[in-house]
Design an enzyme around this catalytic site. Sequence first.
Site, PDB file in Angstrom:
ATOM      1  N   GLU A   1       0.940  -1.821   0.016  1.00 16.36           N
ATOM      2  CA  GLU A   1      -0.065   0.026  -0.358  1.00 16.36           C
ATOM      3  C   GLU A   1       1.264   1.502  -0.201  1.00 16.36           C
ATOM      4  O   GLU A   1       0.851   1.738   1.314  1.00 16.36           O
ATOM      5  CB  GLU A   1      -1.095  -0.195   1.061  1.00 16.36           C
ATOM      6  CG  GLU A   1      -1.752  -1.400   1.673  1.00 16.36           C
ATOM      7  CD  GLU A   1      -1.843  -1.779   2.366  1.00 16.36           C
ATOM      8  OE1 GLU A   1      -0.840  -1.683   3.664  1.00 16.36           O
ATOM      9  OE2 GLU A   1      -1.939  -3.563   1.914  1.00 16.36           O
TER      10      GLU A   1
ATOM     11  N   TYR B   1       5.653  18.528   9.074  1.00 18.30           N
ATOM     12  CA  TYR B   1       6.607  17.161   9.862  1.00 18.30           C
ATOM     13  C   TYR B   1       8.218  18.033   9.184  1.00 18.30           C
ATOM     14  O   TYR B   1       8.945  17.418   9.327  1.00 18.30           O
ATOM     15  CB  TYR B   1       6.570  16.158   8.163  1.00 18.30           C
ATOM     16  CG  TYR B   1       4.780  16.079   8.509  1.00 18.30           C
ATOM     17  CD1 TYR B   1       4.496  15.109   8.718  1.00 18.30           C
ATOM     18  CD2 TYR B   1       4.493  15.942   7.460  1.00 18.30           C
ATOM     19  CE1 TYR B   1       3.200  14.549   8.664  1.00 18.30           C
ATOM     20  CE2 TYR B   1       3.375  15.885   6.937  1.00 18.30           C
ATOM     21  CZ  TYR B   1       3.000  14.790   7.959  1.00 18.30           C
ATOM     22  OH  TYR B   1       1.743  13.870   7.471  1.00 18.30           O
TER      23      TYR B   1
ATOM     24  N   CYS C   1      -0.280  34.294   8.708  1.00 12.82           N
ATOM     25  CA  CYS C   1      -0.128  34.582  10.175  1.00 12.82           C
ATOM     26  C   CYS C   1       0.116  33.883  11.407  1.00 12.82           C
ATOM     27  O   CYS C   1      -0.413  33.542  12.141  1.00 12.82           O
ATOM     28  CB  CYS C   1      -1.554  35.788  10.981  1.00 12.82           C
ATOM     29  SG  CYS C   1      -2.156  36.630   9.143  1.00 12.82           S
TER      30      CYS C   1
HETATM   31  C1  LIG Z   1      -0.393   6.183   5.412  1.00 14.41           C
HETATM   32  C2  LIG Z   1      -0.540   5.058   5.124  1.00 14.41           C
HETATM   33  C3  LIG Z   1       0.235   4.178   4.249  1.00 14.41           C
HETATM   34  C4  LIG Z   1       1.160   5.359   2.256  1.00 14.41           C
HETATM   35  O1  LIG Z   1       1.656   5.167   3.419  1.00 14.41           O
HETATM   36  P1  LIG Z   1       3.194   6.261   2.221  1.00 14.41           P
HETATM   37  O2  LIG Z   1       4.125   6.145   3.662  1.00 14.41           O
HETATM   38  O3  LIG Z   1       2.480   7.286   1.437  1.00 14.41           O
HETATM   39  O4  LIG Z   1       3.163   4.903   1.823  1.00 14.41           O
HETATM   40  C5  LIG Z   1       0.276   2.878   4.122  1.00 14.41           C
HETATM   41  N1  LIG Z   1      -0.611   1.981   4.715  1.00 14.41           N
HETATM   42  C6  LIG Z   1      -1.197   2.956   6.061  1.00 14.41           C
HETATM   43  C7  LIG Z   1      -2.077   2.047   6.450  1.00 14.41           C
HETATM   44  C8  LIG Z   1      -0.838   3.921   6.307  1.00 14.41           C
HETATM   45  O5  LIG Z   1      -1.632   4.489   6.800  1.00 14.41           O
END
Ligand SMILES: *Cc1c(COP(=O)(O)O)cnc(C)c1O
Length: 432
Positions: free
Chosen positions: A287, A330, A356
């Site tokens: 993911e 960040y 601001c």
């Molecule tokens: C945010 C998130 C991702 C993606 O993170 P990246 O750093 O953008 O690859 C994948 N899985 C979960 C559960 C997330 O919360």
Amino acid sequence: MHQFRYVGNKLFCEGVSVETLAEKFGTPLYVYSQQTVTDHFQKLDAALAPLDHLICFAMKANSNLSVMRTLANLGSGFDVVSAGELQRVIAAGGDPKKCVFAGVAKSEAEIEFALRQGIYCFNCESEPEIVRINQVAARLKKIAPIAVRVNPNVEAHTHAKITTGTYANKFGIAFEHIEGVYARANKLKNLKLRGLQMHIGSQLTQVSPYELAVKKVLPLVKKLAAKYALEFFSPGGGLGIIYNPALASGAAGWWQTPAAKGILTPASYAEKLLPQLQSLGLKILIEPGRFIVGNAGILVTRVEYVKRTGKKNFVIVDAAMNDLIRPAFYDSYHEIVPLVKKSGATVASDVVGGICESGDFFCKDRPLAKVGAGDRLALLSAGAYGFVMASNYNTRPLAAEIFVNGKKFAVARARQAIPEIWAGEKVVSWLK
Ligand SMILES: *Cc1c(COP(=O)(O)O)cnc(C)c1O
């Protein structure tokens, strides 16, 4: 590799001059490269080719419909974290059956919607959530596919705000508790245990935390897979990108530089993880969000004023932290380059927005080519967690988003009109 580069002294996105886009559509302006999105997806897809796998793009990184459609057309699934995101998948022409639903706070209504859409899996983050999903599924007379997000308790060596895989974080279920949770979930009649999921953090630039985490959970995955006939394992997202090429060896070719030892690339990821993952014989989901879109977008801005104080050279621009909050939130680094390159000396500059807040800055004391009012700059690598985190703070409209493919370009999201900002508001009746 990305498709933003100078042709002569002008910055181009693929075959289109960014200056032309800024003149036509105004600033602040997000510009995305379709070829870069495609290229990054395909690199990862190719690296995972030896495995039965599915990439579920973490759309929270960039949910513009054109970006999403590009990925859907390439066969991507989506990692969603709300019912709104799932509706966006449908609006973009994506397939809910290739979607996983993450997040710690899924509501009953969200669970019901996702079940009706037939998503691939709920990635569960707590036991009460599992119980709730079972209840909703029972009410709808459906079987809900679930996976549990294991928190492997490893340090991801990234920014504290994006570390998710240690016991100090709210995410997932502790490694030690997983077997008990699966045993109890298995007794719930309206659930199907489909997989095991993990996500240890974001912007990981080293392979080693992944290797460590996968090594740690592999025996557990094998055991659970055998016991409950799991279909998949997901080592999650979090693959980092290069924000500051000066820090990456071999600037242009950082993807292909195994010399940059330990640096996370599709190749090094595959090299270190493939043998371990192959041994499972399961479908592998990943993911990634940032990795696919991070370097595929820029934020274009115009210099309003240059202001010298006793100590500092402030370059004041028309974009601000409401357009791109990453530096403020960040401490992120974004490379800042002029749309039209000039030769000459650099000046240590703070590039700041007009909001601001002292936190409203894009860089501090960075040597930049001298600019004046009217010059335009681009903040690079703004394709992930850029526009999606934009707000209307200071009643500033959301920027426009432009999509480029070769020499073609089009508005992928129109600039917000100012009255739209308060369109849902009203003066309450007793004040009239
Ligand atoms: C945010 C998130 C991702 C993606 O993170 P990246 O750093 O953008 O690859 C994948 N899985 C979960 C559960 C997330 O919360």
